[in-house]
Design an enzyme around this catalytic site. Structure first.
Site, PDB file in Angstrom:
ATOM      1  N   HIS A 162      20.221 -20.230  75.499  1.00 24.57           N
ATOM      2  CA  HIS A 162      18.946 -19.935  76.164  1.00 24.57           C
ATOM      3  C   HIS A 162      19.311 -19.100  77.387  1.00 24.57           C
ATOM      4  CE1 HIS A 162      14.858 -21.307  77.805  1.00 24.57           C
ATOM      5  NE2 HIS A 162      15.419 -20.648  78.804  1.00 24.57           N
ATOM      6  N   ASN A 221       8.308 -20.175  78.093  1.00 23.56           N
ATOM      7  CA  ASN A 221       9.676 -19.899  78.522  1.00 23.56           C
ATOM      8  C   ASN A 221      10.491 -19.513  77.297  1.00 23.56           C
ATOM      9  OD1 ASN A 221      12.372 -20.007  79.185  1.00 23.56           O
ATOM     10  ND2 ASN A 221      12.286 -21.977  80.212  1.00 23.56           N
ATOM     11  N   ASP A 277      10.318 -21.246  68.083  1.00 26.23           N
ATOM     12  CA  ASP A 277      10.291 -21.945  69.380  1.00 26.23           C
ATOM     13  C   ASP A 277       9.012 -22.778  69.510  1.00 26.23           C
ATOM     14  OD1 ASP A 277      11.064 -22.916  71.817  1.00 26.23           O
ATOM     15  OD2 ASP A 277      10.854 -21.030  72.906  1.00 26.23           O
TER      16      ASP A 277
END
Lengths: 433, 319
Positions: A178, A277, A304
């Site tokens: 990430h 995010n 995601d």
């Protein structure tokens, strides 16, 4: 003959070839043109057959946050979206950083019986970025973990990242990073740029993502290991990955459906349904992501899928949680962004959403339609459209940014190991035991 | 005003902004004499919903509401249920249930006023009294009112006026609202500060940007000094207070470099000796206390225009 043996008639492959498919004992037994069989038949009405989709980035929230999603509800959402394999991210409570937790998640997936649920293991203990979790134990557990990620957090310590990349080589693992420099994004709320400057929301600079990508590409090359970059969002990131692939560095990258479609202009509403995010970026970035996905710089689409309860979005922007759900809309959003725009064809979509993610994850039972392989296949009506209704999704959460969008392509059937788990767009109630 | 709310300066067209300023001037004329209080909002309830300390803004709105005879409920986050985790939604719905028709909200996070207005949580009129780093529209209106009163030849249009906003533009809602309003009125705005305190996206704003106060000081008709928050000093936006004051403070030398006709403004509260010297704050060119007085008038005008009170009496009415 098992009760899941059948003949799927009247479908076309992603290149338009008409075929019939015979499934026996959960596997593809025959593929041919106008097959005859003694088995009960299912009429595909000329729709397209694809290998079941494979997601390498799913937040299933169980254990710990079952009010947002469970392995079962997430599996149901997956099947409706055409997925036959999910990869459950490690940021549960407790964190999936031990063999015990990953085995629990894998067992919950088997009990749900709707798709394969492959746990992702945390790279560091408690996702804290301080010390390595027992990666080998997770790899050797019944869950056979191969993807490791601290997703939600960046492994920002370069030494720890180096060690992780090296360590997983022993068992063919891959680190899914990430990419978000934490010091450059303290308190960040949305993409830094014209819109954030006007709205007075703390910016999330693209360079915070790109500097980590650049560092990790160099590191993966140096230690000769595999790196997977989660949810790429910036033009600069695409260019870095393109450069790395040109150098022969073993890097793969994913993009989410929402980053292929939505831009940071949506934050003008201050509606935190658009808070995610990494953040939504600009038109220029979206265009670069689309081009990167089309030319293969970006290997795969990953959802995601990040469910959150209503109260975490029904509030002011800064108080809201980051994340969007995506399993049930992914295929249609990608079809809209990539196929309707003329950038990609269905064959390439099948590569990016099924074949390649299965290869990266080492999910051998998924990703292709071949005689002898488990029948993980879906049927997609590519000619019809549907309108997303957040109140009619199977996910326990309704935080989709695509509510009321009319999108192309409906998943009509999903077969998981031959079991007809979705028929005519509805869950059948059947499962693989 | 076409909008039921004042969330951003963008809610106002140029003619609506002038209408607010004209209404404020009318209210000033009426309340200038013995009559300080008008009956226009009698029996109506407004609430001050303050999630952030700001005594002066709260008092200004309270004075404005009371001069229009409205009932005022004051809510502040400290010692309230917010500290026990009650959400903005629940707090606002609770106060609406108590009869609040208009909510004046001050909140530490950007967009909270807009969210309150557009989420469907409440039906009340919403006035943004400062949301995070986003906007503070009544401050911009009172600043425009103050500028206009000193440049009567620019009563309907600020074209030809050059106005400097100095300091921490990045975190300033006052700057954002003023950029929108002053440029809409025709003024030329120049943002002056260290590059670390100018937002990345400001290059797309209809303003000039300068990193040198000395280069600009002699060109300005009004200079607006922004407060430097103490937390900026610990976050590497500039090395030291001393260096900041040297480069961007309005001290004695720069006071001399100002045009004689220029006015000195500050939204308060001031850090005397940091962004503004005592000599500058107290100089005859300073209009800082006028800004405070004008704030009440402009806020009266906003409450009046949004709540549609009974017509402003043209002759005195004793209450």
């Amino acid at each position: 003959m098992s009760d899941s043996d059948f003949l799927l008639k009247n479908v076309v492959t992603s290149d338009g070839t008409p075929i019939d498919l015979e499934v026996r004992e959960h596997r593809i037994a025959r593929i041919g043109n106008t097959l005859t069989s003694d088995l009960p038949s299912i009429d595909g009405d000329g729709a397209m057959v694809l290998p079941g989709l494979v997601d390498l980035h799913t937040h299933l929230r169980e254990p710990g946050k079952e009010n947002s999603e469970t392995v079962l509800s997430g599996s149901q959402a997956a099947v409706k979206g055409g997925y036959t394999a999910l990869s459950a991210m490690a940021n549960t409570s407790p964190v999936a950083d031990t063999a015990g937790v990953v085995e629990q998640v894998a067992r919950l997936g088997k009990e749900a019986g709707l798709c394969d649920v492959f746990p992702i293991g945390a790279v560091t203990v408690g996702l804290k970025g301080e010390s390595l979790a027992e990666l080998s134990a997770m790899a050797q557990s019944a869950a056979r973990v191969r993807i490791f990620s601290d997703d939600g957090n960046c492994i920002s310590d370069p030494l720890l990242m180096r060690r992780a990349l090296e360590y997983v080589k022993a068992f063919g693992g891959v680190i899914a990073q990430h990419a978000q420099d934490p010091l450059l994004t303290v308190g960040s709320q949305m993409n830094e740029g014209v819109v954030s400057s006007r709205l007075g929301l703390k910016g999330w600079p693209s360079v915070a993502e790109e500097s980590i990508i650049a560092r990790d590409i160099l590191m993966a090359h140096y230690v000769q290991s595999r790196l997977h970059i989660c949810h790429l969002t910036t033009k600069g990131g695409v260019e870095l990955v393109r450069w790395a692939k040109g150098q022969g560095i073993a890097v793969t990258a994913e993009v989410t459906p929402h980053h292929l479609m939505l831009t940071d202009d949506l934050a003008e509403s201050y509606d935190p349904i658009y808070k995610v995010n990494p953040p939504l970026r600009t038109k220029v970035d979206v265009q670069a992501l689309r081009e990167g996905l089309a030319d293969g710089t970006i290997d795969i689409v990953a959802t995601d899928h990040a469910p959150h309860p209503a109260e975490d979005k029904d509030c002011e922007w800064s108080a809201a949680a980051f994340g969007m759900i995506g399993l049930e809309t992914a295929l249609s959003v990608v079809a809209k962004a990539m196929i309707e725009s003329g950038l990609m064809d269905w064959q390439t979509l099948a590569l990016r959403m099924s074949t390649t993610p299965a290869l990266i994850g080492g999910y051998e039972d998924h990703g292709t339609i071949e005689v002898g392989k488990p029948a993980n296949i879906i049927v997609v009506d590519t000619s019809s459209t549907w309108t997303v209704d957040r109140n009619k999704l199977s996910s326990r959460s309704s935080n989709t940014p695509f509510h009321d969008f009319t999108l192309p392509a409906r998943v009509t059937h999903t077969f998981f190991r031959g079991v007809h788990v979705l028929g005519n767009g509805q869950l059948t109630g059947r499962k693989y035991e | 005003m076409h909008s039921p709310h004042l969330l951003s300066v963008k809610d106002l067209s140029k003619s609506e902004a002038l209408e607010v300023l004209d209404t404020a001037r009318e209210l000033s004329r009426i309340t200038d004499g013995a009559i300080k209080k008008l009956p226009t909002l009698r029996g109506r309830t407004v609430v001050n919903l303050f999630f952030e300390d700001s005594t002066r803004t709260r008092l200004s709105f309270e004075a404005a509401a009371k001069r229009l005879s409205a009932e005022v409920i004051n809510f502040s986050a400290k010692g309230s249920s917010v500290s026990k985790g009650e959400s903005l939604k629940d707090t606002a719905q609770t106060l609406e249930a108590m009869g609040a028709e208009l909510m004046i909200i001050r909140h530490p996070t950007s967009g909270s006023a807009q969210r309150l207005a557009e989420s469907g949580w409440v039906n009340a009129h919403i006035v943004n009294a400062g949301d995070g780093m986003h906007e503070h529209p009544t401050q911009a209106l009172l600043d425009a009112y103050t500028i206009r009163s000193h440049f009567p030849e620019h009563d309907r249009d600020f074209t030809g006026l050059r106005i400097g906003i100095v300091g921490d533009i990045l975190h300033s809602r006052v700057a954002r609202s003023n950029v929108l309003l002053l440029t809409a009125l025709g003024a030329q705005v120049v943002l002056i500060g260290p590059p670390t305190l100018i937002p990345i996206g400001a290059i797309s704003w209809p303003v000039d940007i300068s990193y040198s106060l000395d280069a600009e000081i002699g060109t300005l008709d009004a200079i607006m000094m922004l407060r430097v928050q103490s937390e900026r000093m610990t976050d590497a936006f500039f090395p030291t207070e001393r260096e900041y004051a040297r480069d961007f403070g309005l001290g004695t030398e720069r006071l001399k470099a100002l045009k004689r006709s220029a006015i000195i403004m500050h939204p308060g509260p001031m850090n005397r000796g940091l962004e503004i010297s005592a000599a500058s704050a107290d100089s005859p060119q300073s209009v800082i206390l006028e800004q405070v007085a004008n704030g009440v008038l402009v806020r009266m005008a906003i409450l009046y225009l949004l709540m549609g009170g009974t017509p402003i009496p043209t002759e005195g009415v004793l209450v």
